[in-house]
Scaffold this motif. Structure first.
Motif, mmCIF file in Angstrom:
data_model
loop_
_atom_site.group_PDB
_atom_site.id
_atom_site.type_symbol
_atom_site.label_atom_id
_atom_site.label_comp_id
_atom_site.label_asym_id
_atom_site.label_seq_id
_atom_site.Cartn_x
_atom_site.Cartn_y
_atom_site.Cartn_z
ATOM 1 N N MET A 120 3.531 -18.815 14.871
ATOM 2 C CA MET A 120 2.372 -19.582 15.310
ATOM 3 C C MET A 120 2.757 -20.997 15.729
ATOM 4 O O MET A 120 2.031 -21.659 16.465
ATOM 5 C CB MET A 120 1.298 -19.600 14.228
ATOM 6 N N GLY A 121 3.921 -21.458 15.274
ATOM 7 C CA GLY A 121 4.394 -22.783 15.659
ATOM 8 C C GLY A 121 4.723 -22.888 17.134
ATOM 9 O O GLY A 121 4.779 -23.989 17.679
ATOM 10 N N VAL A 122 4.971 -21.746 17.793
ATOM 11 C CA VAL A 122 5.193 -21.738 19.236
ATOM 12 C C VAL A 122 4.100 -20.921 19.938
ATOM 13 O O VAL A 122 4.287 -20.434 21.048
ATOM 14 C CB VAL A 122 6.599 -21.199 19.603
ATOM 15 N N LEU A 123 2.949 -20.776 19.247
ATOM 16 C CA LEU A 123 1.782 -20.076 19.784
ATOM 17 C C LEU A 123 2.089 -18.617 20.122
ATOM 18 O O LEU A 123 1.612 -18.076 21.114
ATOM 19 C CB LEU A 123 1.220 -20.800 21.000
ATOM 20 N N GLU A 124 2.899 -17.978 19.249
ATOM 21 C CA GLU A 124 3.241 -16.574 19.405
ATOM 22 C C GLU A 124 2.471 -15.759 18.369
ATOM 23 O O GLU A 124 2.320 -16.177 17.222
ATOM 24 C CB GLU A 124 4.753 -16.385 19.216
ATOM 25 N N ASP A 125 1.994 -14.589 18.758
ATOM 26 C CA ASP A 125 1.257 -13.719 17.849
ATOM 27 C C ASP A 125 2.147 -13.313 16.672
ATOM 28 O O ASP A 125 3.207 -12.714 16.876
ATOM 29 C CB ASP A 125 0.787 -12.478 18.600
ATOM 30 N N PRO A 126 1.741 -13.616 15.435
ATOM 31 C CA PRO A 126 2.613 -13.332 14.291
ATOM 32 C C PRO A 126 2.856 -11.848 14.060
ATOM 33 O O PRO A 126 3.955 -11.454 13.676
ATOM 34 C CB PRO A 126 1.879 -13.982 13.107
ATOM 35 N N VAL A 127 1.857 -11.015 14.280
ATOM 36 C CA VAL A 127 2.052 -9.576 14.061
ATOM 37 C C VAL A 127 3.061 -9.026 15.069
ATOM 38 O O VAL A 127 3.940 -8.227 14.726
ATOM 39 C CB VAL A 127 0.710 -8.824 14.154
ATOM 40 N N SER A 128 2.947 -9.468 16.306
ATOM 41 C CA SER A 128 3.895 -9.035 17.334
ATOM 42 C C SER A 128 5.316 -9.467 16.985
ATOM 43 O O SER A 128 6.275 -8.693 17.145
ATOM 44 C CB SER A 128 3.483 -9.608 18.693
ATOM 45 N N ALA A 129 5.465 -10.697 16.505
ATOM 46 C CA ALA A 129 6.789 -11.202 16.134
ATOM 47 C C ALA A 129 7.386 -10.380 14.998
ATOM 48 O O ALA A 129 8.579 -10.043 15.013
ATOM 49 C CB ALA A 129 6.699 -12.676 15.736
ATOM 50 N N VAL A 130 6.568 -10.029 14.017
ATOM 51 C CA VAL A 130 7.052 -9.216 12.899
ATOM 52 C C VAL A 130 7.490 -7.842 13.396
ATOM 53 O O VAL A 130 8.549 -7.327 12.999
ATOM 54 C CB VAL A 130 5.970 -9.082 11.806
ATOM 55 N N GLU A 131 6.696 -7.239 14.246
ATOM 56 C CA GLU A 131 7.035 -5.910 14.755
ATOM 57 C C GLU A 131 8.332 -5.929 15.557
ATOM 58 O O GLU A 131 9.126 -4.979 15.504
ATOM 59 C CB GLU A 131 5.878 -5.368 15.596
ATOM 60 N N LYS A 132 8.578 -7.009 16.288
ATOM 61 C CA LYS A 132 9.817 -7.114 17.060
ATOM 62 C C LYS A 132 11.041 -7.294 16.156
ATOM 63 O O LYS A 132 12.092 -6.688 16.383
ATOM 64 C CB LYS A 132 9.730 -8.306 18.030
ATOM 65 N N LEU A 133 10.909 -8.140 15.145
ATOM 66 C CA LEU A 133 12.068 -8.546 14.355
ATOM 67 C C LEU A 133 12.356 -7.641 13.168
ATOM 68 O O LEU A 133 13.500 -7.563 12.707
ATOM 69 C CB LEU A 133 11.879 -9.985 13.865
ATOM 70 N N ALA A 134 11.347 -6.965 12.637
ATOM 71 C CA ALA A 134 11.513 -6.184 11.409
ATOM 72 C C ALA A 134 12.688 -5.204 11.462
ATOM 73 O O ALA A 134 13.438 -5.092 10.481
ATOM 74 C CB ALA A 134 10.210 -5.451 11.060
ATOM 75 N N PRO A 135 12.904 -4.481 12.552
ATOM 76 C CA PRO A 135 14.017 -3.520 12.545
ATOM 77 C C PRO A 135 15.390 -4.154 12.368
ATOM 78 O O PRO A 135 16.361 -3.458 12.037
ATOM 79 C CB PRO A 135 13.899 -2.844 13.926
ATOM 80 N N TYR A 136 15.491 -5.455 12.600
ATOM 81 C CA TYR A 136 16.770 -6.159 12.510
ATOM 82 C C TYR A 136 16.839 -7.102 11.306
ATOM 83 O O TYR A 136 17.817 -7.821 11.144
ATOM 84 C CB TYR A 136 16.997 -6.971 13.792
ATOM 85 N N ALA A 137 15.799 -7.086 10.479
ATOM 86 C CA ALA A 137 15.624 -8.131 9.464
ATOM 87 C C ALA A 137 16.287 -7.774 8.141
ATOM 88 O O ALA A 137 15.823 -6.896 7.416
ATOM 89 C CB ALA A 137 14.141 -8.414 9.250
ATOM 90 N N PHE A 138 17.359 -8.496 7.829
ATOM 91 C CA PHE A 138 17.989 -8.391 6.520
ATOM 92 C C PHE A 138 17.159 -9.101 5.453
ATOM 93 O O PHE A 138 17.307 -8.839 4.261
ATOM 94 C CB PHE A 138 19.372 -9.052 6.531
ATOM 95 N N ALA A 139 16.340 -10.054 5.886
ATOM 96 C CA ALA A 139 15.582 -10.895 4.951
ATOM 97 C C ALA A 139 14.234 -11.218 5.576
ATOM 98 O O ALA A 139 13.994 -10.958 6.753
ATOM 99 C CB ALA A 139 16.350 -12.186 4.649
ATOM 100 N N ASN A 140 13.345 -11.783 4.755
ATOM 101 C CA ASN A 140 12.028 -12.161 5.244
ATOM 102 C C ASN A 140 11.477 -13.329 4.443
ATOM 103 O O ASN A 140 11.895 -13.579 3.312
ATOM 104 C CB ASN A 140 11.057 -10.967 5.207
ATOM 105 N N HIS A 141 10.551 -14.047 5.068
ATOM 106 C CA HIS A 141 9.711 -15.037 4.399
ATOM 107 C C HIS A 141 8.292 -14.512 4.552
ATOM 108 O O HIS A 141 7.706 -14.595 5.631
ATOM 109 C CB HIS A 141 9.842 -16.415 5.039
ATOM 110 N N PHE A 142 7.762 -13.962 3.473
ATOM 111 C CA PHE A 142 6.453 -13.298 3.523
ATOM 112 C C PHE A 142 5.382 -14.309 3.143
ATOM 113 O O PHE A 142 5.208 -14.656 1.972
ATOM 114 C CB PHE A 142 6.444 -12.104 2.565
ATOM 115 N N CYS A 143 4.680 -14.826 4.173
ATOM 116 C CA CYS A 143 3.731 -15.923 3.995
ATOM 117 C C CYS A 143 2.352 -15.534 4.501
ATOM 118 O O CYS A 143 2.196 -14.607 5.302
ATOM 119 C CB CYS A 143 4.169 -17.156 4.776
ATOM 120 N N ASP A 144 1.357 -16.278 4.046
ATOM 121 C CA ASP A 144 0.002 -16.162 4.582
ATOM 122 C C ASP A 144 -0.484 -17.560 4.919
ATOM 123 O O ASP A 144 -0.229 -18.510 4.166
ATOM 124 C CB ASP A 144 -0.932 -15.516 3.557
#
Length: 297
Positions: free
Chosen positions: A194-218
């Motif tokens: 959201m800091g670059v006005l990008e949809d957060p759900v879309s970003a998660v869906e793109k990155l999740a397959p490559y994600a060794f780690a996460n910051h799970f925030c609300d």
């Protein structure tokens, strides 16, 4: 087979207690109201599996201190992940070179080194994905990661590139693709886009397959006559679809860990009041993760 997920804490969750990072504070850092060792004891009390820690928490990065932290985590049965930045703007204690960050992670007994790229974007932020000024910086990161690959292979540390508050998911994916190494992946933050006005759900869906780690925030978005702002809240109290995002990470990501993070906004509260609210939000988030998301079951 449905994998069982572990639950860890990003120390920034308790940043008002002097942990994690003094984000936005260039002058005197906040005093520590809780040490890393005390937090480890809290993690055991709360039934957590591990911690995602920073140089701020370490206080010193010398051999003696790293060994002390490694031993303490081992005695408590906690995994560690090491979070560092390439050029942290506000809190230089988080800044390491990639090779230094890998070495620190290894000495801590951590299996993951997470880096913020600290890209300095031109204005306007929106629509600037792959801007030439950004690409020059991404190419510098590429060179530094490529030079560190022998050390990654020697140590077995996994390097996780984060979609930090100034980085698009596609830029992280571009780096991962060009580096093309099994030990280099992503850290997906569920709100940073959201800091670059990008949809957060879309970003998660793109990155999740490559994600060794996460910051799970609300985060919660508030709107008034001047526009909108978003601020950190306990898991389940904001506008992120935590259930959907969790299921996406669980299904697509190679990790079996969820690292929750609260970016608590103290607002107009006095520091002591805000600190207690932050702690309450931390405990509430653990309950939400267990009872609603079913982490650990």
């Amino acid at each position: 087979m449905d994998k069982k997920m572990k639950l860890g804490l990003h120390t920034y969750t308790l940043h008002l207690w002097g942990l994690g990072q003094n984000w936005g504070i260039i002058a005197e850092p906040r005093p520590k109201e809780m040490t890393l060792m005390q937090l480890m004891d809290k993690a055991v009390e709360w039934g957590l599996d591990g911690l995602h820690i920073t140089g701020c928490d370490l206080e010193s990065k010398d051999e003696k201190r790293l060994k002390e932290v490694r031993t303490a985590a081992g005695e408590r049965g906690l995994y560690l992940e090491y979070n560092f930045s390439l050029n942290e703007e506000f809190d230089p204690r988080l800044t390491d070179s990639i090779q230094d960050g890998i070495r620190i992670a290894e000495r801590l007994g951590a299996d993951i080194g997470k880096i913020s790229l600290d890209i300095r974007r031109p204005r306007p932020l929106y629509g600037s994905c792959f801007h030439p000024a950004v690409m020059r910086q991404l190419c510098d990161v590429y060179d530094e990661v490529k030079a560190a690959l022998p050390l990654l292979e020697k140590t077995g540390i996994k390097l996780a590139l984060e979609n930090h508050t100034e980085t698009y998911a596609d830029e992280i994916l571009w780096l991962i693709d060009k580096i093309n190494h099994p030990l280099v992946g992503a850290c997906v933050d569920t709100v940073n886009s959201m800091g670059v006005l990008e949809d957060p759900v879309s970003a998660v869906e793109k990155l999740a397959p490559y994600a060794f780690a996460n910051h799970f925030c609300d985060h919660k978005l508030d709107r008034d006559q001047f526009g909108i702002r978003f601020h950190g809240v306990a898991l389940g109290d904001g506008d992120i679809d935590c259930v959907r995002v969790y299921n996406t990470i669980k299904k697509l990501s190679p990790t079996d860990r969820i690292t929750f993070e609260i970016e608590w906004d103290m607002g107009d509260d006095p520091l002591e009041v805000a600190r207690q609210k932050e702690m309450d939000a931390c405990i509430k988030s653990i309950k939400y993760a267990r009872e609603v998301l079913g982490i650990g079951k």
